[in-house]
Design a protein around this motif. Structure first.
Motif, PDB file in Angstrom:
ATOM      1  N   ARG A 420      50.054  59.500  70.893  1.00 55.33           N
ATOM      2  CA  ARG A 420      51.039  58.253  70.916  1.00 55.33           C
ATOM      3  C   ARG A 420      52.590  59.302  71.045  1.00 55.33           C
ATOM      4  NH1 ARG A 420      49.978  53.733  67.819  1.00 55.33           N
ATOM      5  NH2 ARG A 420      50.453  55.194  66.080  1.00 55.33           N
TER       6      ARG A 420
ATOM      7  N   TYR B  26      46.445  48.566  58.117  1.00 54.31           N
ATOM      8  CA  TYR B  26      47.417  49.726  57.121  1.00 54.31           C
ATOM      9  C   TYR B  26      48.285  49.900  56.412  1.00 54.31           C
ATOM     10  CZ  TYR B  26      46.353  51.862  62.736  1.00 54.31           C
ATOM     11  OH  TYR B  26      45.320  52.026  63.404  1.00 54.31           O
ATOM     12  N   MET B  28      51.605  50.599  54.949  1.00 57.44           N
ATOM     13  CA  MET B  28      53.244  50.270  55.305  1.00 57.44           C
ATOM     14  C   MET B  28      54.009  49.818  54.420  1.00 57.44           C
ATOM     15  SD  MET B  28      53.171  51.438  58.261  1.00 57.44           S
ATOM     16  CE  MET B  28      55.246  51.321  59.411  1.00 57.44           C
ATOM     17  N   VAL B  33      49.459  45.968  57.022  1.00 53.87           N
ATOM     18  CA  VAL B  33      49.778  45.245  57.675  1.00 53.87           C
ATOM     19  C   VAL B  33      47.943  45.355  58.898  1.00 53.87           C
ATOM     20  CG1 VAL B  33      50.103  45.226  60.368  1.00 53.87           C
ATOM     21  CG2 VAL B  33      52.222  46.033  58.098  1.00 53.87           C
ATOM     22  N   ALA B  35      46.095  45.270  61.993  1.00 52.67           N
ATOM     23  CA  ALA B  35      46.069  45.508  63.011  1.00 52.67           C
ATOM     24  C   ALA B  35      44.422  44.484  64.007  1.00 52.67           C
ATOM     25  CB  ALA B  35      46.370  46.809  63.313  1.00 52.67           C
ATOM     26  N   PRO B  54      49.815  38.821  72.934  1.00 50.24           N
ATOM     27  CA  PRO B  54      52.155  39.823  72.336  1.00 50.24           C
ATOM     28  C   PRO B  54      51.246  40.553  71.912  1.00 50.24           C
ATOM     29  CG  PRO B  54      50.609  37.706  71.526  1.00 50.24           C
ATOM     30  CD  PRO B  54      49.767  37.912  72.095  1.00 50.24           C
ATOM     31  N   SER B  55      52.803  41.206  71.824  1.00 52.42           N
ATOM     32  CA  SER B  55      52.612  42.660  71.704  1.00 52.42           C
ATOM     33  C   SER B  55      53.023  42.660  70.100  1.00 52.42           C
ATOM     34  CB  SER B  55      54.039  43.302  71.654  1.00 52.42           C
ATOM     35  OG  SER B  55      54.745  44.330  71.498  1.00 52.42           O
ATOM     36  N   GLY B  56      51.854  43.540  69.508  1.00 47.51           N
ATOM     37  CA  GLY B  56      51.639  43.288  67.835  1.00 47.51           C
ATOM     38  C   GLY B  56      50.946  43.319  67.757  1.00 47.51           C
ATOM     39  N   SER B  57      49.671  41.903  68.422  1.00 50.67           N
ATOM     40  CA  SER B  57      48.708  41.471  68.242  1.00 50.67           C
ATOM     41  C   SER B  57      47.646  43.021  68.355  1.00 50.67           C
ATOM     42  CB  SER B  57      47.885  40.561  69.380  1.00 50.67           C
ATOM     43  OG  SER B  57      47.898  41.912  71.167  1.00 50.67           O
ATOM     44  N   GLY B  58      47.288  43.570  68.482  1.00 54.13           N
ATOM     45  CA  GLY B  58      46.552  44.602  67.539  1.00 54.13           C
ATOM     46  C   GLY B  58      45.451  45.194  69.126  1.00 54.13           C
ATOM     47  N   LYS B  59      46.586  44.868  70.729  1.00 56.72           N
ATOM     48  CA  LYS B  59      45.071  45.336  71.505  1.00 56.72           C
ATOM     49  C   LYS B  59      44.669  46.741  71.620  1.00 56.72           C
ATOM     50  CE  LYS B  59      48.674  43.779  74.727  1.00 56.72           C
ATOM     51  NZ  LYS B  59      49.595  43.539  73.314  1.00 56.72           N
ATOM     52  N   SER B  60      45.799  47.559  71.656  1.00 59.40           N
ATOM     53  CA  SER B  60      45.662  49.277  71.590  1.00 59.40           C
ATOM     54  C   SER B  60      44.623  49.476  70.255  1.00 59.40           C
ATOM     55  CB  SER B  60      46.988  49.952  71.659  1.00 59.40           C
ATOM     56  OG  SER B  60      47.257  49.343  72.491  1.00 59.40           O
ATOM     57  N   THR B  61      45.100  48.572  69.437  1.00 60.59           N
ATOM     58  CA  THR B  61      44.095  49.683  67.481  1.00 60.59           C
ATOM     59  C   THR B  61      42.868  49.279  68.088  1.00 60.59           C
ATOM     60  OG1 THR B  61      46.092  48.393  66.488  1.00 60.59           O
ATOM     61  CG2 THR B  61      43.889  48.669  65.774  1.00 60.59           C
ATOM     62  N   GLU B 182      46.506  49.663  79.453  1.00 56.84           N
ATOM     63  CA  GLU B 182      47.436  49.069  80.209  1.00 56.84           C
ATOM     64  C   GLU B 182      47.845  50.253  81.899  1.00 56.84           C
ATOM     65  OE1 GLU B 182      51.286  47.901  79.411  1.00 56.84           O
ATOM     66  OE2 GLU B 182      50.618  47.207  77.572  1.00 56.84           O
ATOM     67  N   HIS B 214      48.683  43.480  80.427  1.00 57.79           N
ATOM     68  CA  HIS B 214      49.893  42.338  80.012  1.00 57.79           C
ATOM     69  C   HIS B 214      49.795  40.861  81.136  1.00 57.79           C
ATOM     70  CE1 HIS B 214      52.121  43.461  76.683  1.00 57.79           C
ATOM     71  NE2 HIS B 214      52.251  44.497  77.240  1.00 57.79           N
TER      72      HIS B 214
HETATM   73  N1  LIG Z   1      49.272  53.566  63.213  1.00 60.93           N
HETATM   74  C1  LIG Z   1      49.922  53.417  62.611  1.00 60.93           C
HETATM   75  N2  LIG Z   1      50.058  52.820  61.112  1.00 60.93           N
HETATM   76  C2  LIG Z   1      51.262  51.072  61.243  1.00 60.93           C
HETATM   77  N3  LIG Z   1      50.637  50.441  61.678  1.00 60.93           N
HETATM   78  C3  LIG Z   1      50.155  50.373  62.476  1.00 60.93           C
HETATM   79  C4  LIG Z   1      49.264  51.627  63.639  1.00 60.93           C
HETATM   80  N4  LIG Z   1      49.125  51.582  64.054  1.00 60.93           N
HETATM   81  C5  LIG Z   1      49.405  49.418  64.710  1.00 60.93           C
HETATM   82  N5  LIG Z   1      49.932  49.619  63.798  1.00 60.93           N
HETATM   83  C6  LIG Z   1      50.704  47.820  63.567  1.00 60.93           C
HETATM   84  O1  LIG Z   1      49.149  46.832  64.046  1.00 60.93           O
HETATM   85  C7  LIG Z   1      49.656  46.156  64.636  1.00 60.93           C
HETATM   86  C8  LIG Z   1      48.675  46.218  66.160  1.00 60.93           C
HETATM   87  O2  LIG Z   1      49.179  47.640  67.448  1.00 60.93           O
HETATM   88  P1  LIG Z   1      48.723  47.796  68.517  1.00 60.93           P
HETATM   89  O3  LIG Z   1      49.112  49.070  68.599  1.00 60.93           O
HETATM   90  O4  LIG Z   1      47.876  47.159  68.330  1.00 60.93           O
HETATM   91  O5  LIG Z   1      50.208  46.322  69.012  1.00 60.93           O
HETATM   92  P2  LIG Z   1      49.457  45.999  71.194  1.00 60.93           P
HETATM   93  O6  LIG Z   1      48.735  44.867  71.047  1.00 60.93           O
HETATM   94  O7  LIG Z   1      49.271  46.950  71.489  1.00 60.93           O
HETATM   95  O8  LIG Z   1      50.723  46.023  71.524  1.00 60.93           O
HETATM   96  P3  LIG Z   1      51.697  46.331  72.288  1.00 60.93           P
HETATM   97  O9  LIG Z   1      51.028  44.866  73.269  1.00 60.93           O
HETATM   98  O10 LIG Z   1      52.938  46.640  72.444  1.00 60.93           O
HETATM   99  O11 LIG Z   1      51.291  47.796  73.031  1.00 60.93           O
HETATM  100  C9  LIG Z   1      51.088  46.185  64.861  1.00 60.93           C
HETATM  101  O12 LIG Z   1      51.648  45.533  63.868  1.00 60.93           O
HETATM  102  C10 LIG Z   1      51.751  47.902  64.642  1.00 60.93           C
HETATM  103  O13 LIG Z   1      52.961  48.114  63.479  1.00 60.93           O
END
Ligand SMILES: Nc1ncnc2c1ncn2[C@@H]1O[C@H](COP(=O)(O)OP(=O)(O)OP(=O)(O)O)[C@@H](O)[C@H]1O
Ligand SMILES: [Mg+2]
Lengths: 422, 249
Positions: A420, B26, B28, B33, B35, B54-61, B182, B214
């Motif tokens: 990132r 995570y 914070m 949080v 994820a 939606p953004s922040g829903s945990g897809k990347s995680t 993405e 998305h």
């Molecule tokens: N390293 C981290 N430390 C703390 N919180 C995290 C970390 N990585 C992700 N999060 C939190 O986990 C949640 C999910 O994040 P994630 O990146 O998986 O979302 P996303 O679905 O990929 O969003 P986007 O569409 O914006 O990419 C978010 O609330 C984010 O703030």
């Protein structure tokens, strides 16, 4: 296979470093100067010490030299016009040394007389050395022609002389040397032999042949010149009465040198309360020279250590910056499947390449400087193989030691966070 | 060696990925949080998934976890029959190296390496011999239509070309799973579609593909649509057999 991969890793490391040529060059600078200074200083030190050691060794490590010297207190005595100085070693001293010390193998007395050699119209200032045949054993010198003095010369008071190569060449150009007659002061001498000259080097030690020497039997010297010499200095005349100018004592082994020297010193100090002699023990000087060399090496080692430390810190600093700059690259490599060890390897190779490249350039400079010093300052320098080898080892070690921390930092990055990173 | 065991292994190996009640939390400050908040999922070999939400829903995680870049805080994760909770860092690296190909939104090519060297990277870490590596890289570049760009630097390529290089690199280790976060996010529609047809082609060749996106148009390329919300799976829907814009053979 493994070698090929290693070569490839190094090539990639070099390639990465070449992307920032200026930065890499500046980073290496610490190593360049550190290693260069170490090799150059070691070479100068080694050269100087070898010269000193050689000089001392030539005097013989089993020898003790006792030399007459004019005591300070005496120089003012006598009238203004004619001074009479009586000092120095006596024939009695020689006998006493021979009789008192069982470890003494040989003693060689010497009378030193200023003289002028003359052959036809050629003249040459000489130092006449009246001595015994043993002299030629103690102060080893190659015989070039003819023979050395022998005992019969002494007993028969033969008017013979042994010249040095130097003197012979200057006095008897183009002539058959052995058998020629040379006039020295008022007497005529037959040349019986020629020995090699000692290379004329400046040094602290007085040997009987710093000048162009001519060796004659001691008995002849004593009879012809007596013990009285007259020196004329700026109008005033100084007469000196000196029986022997030098006694060289050879001891049976180096272990007994210092105790015998102490014994002689004790004996002479009783007989000569006004300190009109001087003792020098080459072995002690040798030991001293070695100690000096050791101190020199310690100082040098510290300087080298500090400069290499600074060089290493410089490299570490740049590598840390590089790790930060390349965080994303590290994340990518980790995501692809690179193990931590492989990331460490990659960064370590880069630092080692940097430090070794710096080290090699440093070695080049370290070889060049002594060469220039010898060329232009005419000082002896010796670049030792071990100092070059040590530099290579140190360069690799500095790379590994100071590269380890940045490499570990890189390897311990969380791949997700690293990916990132902007 | 008894028949029931071996049949169990066969049926298990049809599932590349199995998640059971997986949480990723995570911390914070003094707040947790979540994820991922209790995810159950089975991914069959050869399936093509689009993950949206939606953004922040945990897809990347979730994708990072599936890609063995991370371990779950709790729950069970089995990837190719390896229990991820008990693997060491080196073992995770080896799993990624052997079975996974990543494609990122920002392409993530290494700038100082040429196209060829970027594609070779997984093989390099596998310790393959240099001649085979070079041959394979050339073949892969050819497959993504970049055979004439092998000695270029990534910065000399367009976005679409860079993403093709990234896909070629993801294919170098012949992975069973391709994870794409993405992949078309930084590309225009036409280029995005060409990348998608490449992925569809790979799917046709039996690769398991998990893709975060998305855009509904892009998601429509996949067989299965997974919708996430607040760290949970909200729904999984099967898409119609032939989506609009997908290439017809
Ligand atoms: N390293 C981290 N430390 C703390 N919180 C995290 C970390 N990585 C992700 N999060 C939190 O986990 C949640 C999910 O994040 P994630 O990146 O998986 O979302 P996303 O679905 O990929 O969003 P986007 O569409 O914006 O990419 C978010 O609330 C984010 O703030
Ligand atoms: Mg995301």
């Amino acid at each position: 296979m493994i070698l090929a991969r290693f070569a490839r890793n190094i090539r990639l490391g070099v390639k990465t470093l070449l992307l920032h040529k200026m930065r890499s060059a500046l980073t290496m600078l610490g190593m360049v100067f550190g290693v260069g200074a170490v090799i150059a200083m070691l070479a100068v030190g080694e050269g100087a010490s070898k010269q000193a050691l050689d000089q001392i060794r030539r005097l013989g490590s089993q020898n003790i030299l006792v030399t007459s010297q004019q005591p300070v207190a005496q120089s003012g005595s006598g009238s203004m016009q004619v001074r009479m100085n009586i000092y120095g070693l006596l024939y009695d001293d020689l006998d006493r040394i021979v009789q008192s010390f069982e470890n003494v193998v040989t003693t060689v007395p010497a009378k030193l007389i200023r003289g002028q050699g003359r052959v036809g119209s050629r003249t040459l200032e000489l130092r006449l050395v009246g001595t015994t045949p043993d002299w030629f054993q103690l102060v080893a010198r190659n015989k070039i022609a003819g023979r050395n003095l022998v005992n019969r010369d002494l007993t028969e008071k033969a008017n013979v002389v042994v010249l040095t190569e130097h003197g012979a060449r200057r006095l008897l150009v183009g002539k058959e040397i052995v058998g020629s007659t040379v006039r020295i002061n008022q007497g005529y001498y037959t040349v019986v032999g020629v020995i090699q000259s000692e290379s004329m080097q400046s040094g602290s030690m007085q040997t009987p042949d710093q000048n162009i020497d001519a060796y004659i039997p001691l008995s002849v010297a004593r009879e012809r010149f007596g013990d009285m010499t007259v020196r004329r200095t700026s109008g005033s005349r100084t007469r000196e009465l000196v029986e022997l100018h030098q006694i060289i004592v050879q001891v049976d082994s180096t272990e007994h040198v210092e105790s015998t020297a102490a014994g002689i010193e004790r004996m002479l100090s009783n007989a000569h309360p006004n300190a009109d002699y001087r003792m020098s023990v080459p072995l002690a000087l040798l030991r001293q020279a070695r100690a000096t060399q050791r101190t020199f090496n310690i100082v040098l080692g510290s300087i080298a250590g500090i400069s290499l430390l600074i060089g290493g810190i410089g490299i570490m600093n740049i590598m840390l910056a590089s790790v930060t700059e390349r965080t994303r690259e590290i994340g990518i490599r980790r995501a692809i499947g690179a193990r931590r060890k492989q990331i460490i390897g990659q960064f370590l190779i880069e630092t080692v390449v940097l430090s070794v490249a710096g080290g090699l350039i440093g070695i080049g400079i370290g070889l060049l400087i002594p060469w220039l010093i010898t060329m232009f300052a005419d000082m002896p320098t010796i670049v030792t193989a071990w100092s070059v080898l040590l530099s290579v080892v140190i360069s690799v070690a500095v790379g590994i030691i100071f590269g380890m921390y940045p490499a570990m930092r890189a390897a311990n990055l969380d791949p997700i966070v690293a990916l990132r990173h902007e | 060696m008894n028949p029931p065991e071996s049949s169990a292994i066969v049926s298990a190996s049809n599932q590349v990925i199995v998640l059971r009640e997986v949480w990723k939390t995570y911390r914070m400050g003094d707040q947790d949080v979540h994820a991922l908040a209790g995810v159950d999922l089975e991914i069959e070999r050869g399936s093509f998934w689009a993950i949206s939400g939606p953004s922040g829903s945990g897809k990347s995680t979730m994708l990072n976890l599936l890609g063995c870049l991370d371990r779950p805080t709790s729950g069970e994760y089995t990837f190719e029959q390896s229990d991820i909770a008990t693997t060491t860092d080196d073992q995770l690296s080896d799993l990624r190296l052997k079975h996974i190909g990543f494609v990122f939104q920002n392409f993530h090519l290494i700038p100082q390496l040429t196209v060829q060297e970027n594609i070779e990277l997984p093989l390099f870490y596998q310790g393959a011999n240099p001649e085979e590596t070079a041959l394979r890289a050339r073949a892969l570049a050819d497959r993504v239509g970049l055979a004439d760009r092998l000695s270029h630097r990534p910065t000399e390529l367009s976005g679409g070309q860079q993403q093709r290089v990234a896909i070629a690199r993801a294919l170098a280790n012949d992975p069973s799973v391709i994870l794409a976060d993405e992949p078309t996010g930084n590309l225009d529609t036409a280029t995005g579609n060409s990348i998608m047809s490449l992925l569809t082609e790979l799917h046709g060749q039996g690769k398991t593909i998990l893709m975060v996106t998305h855009e509904p148009d892009i998601a429509a390329y996949a067989q299965l649509q997974l919708l996430m919300r607040d760290g949970r799976i909200e729904s999984i829907t099967q898409s119609k057999p032939s989506p609009i814009g997908a290439p017809t053979p």
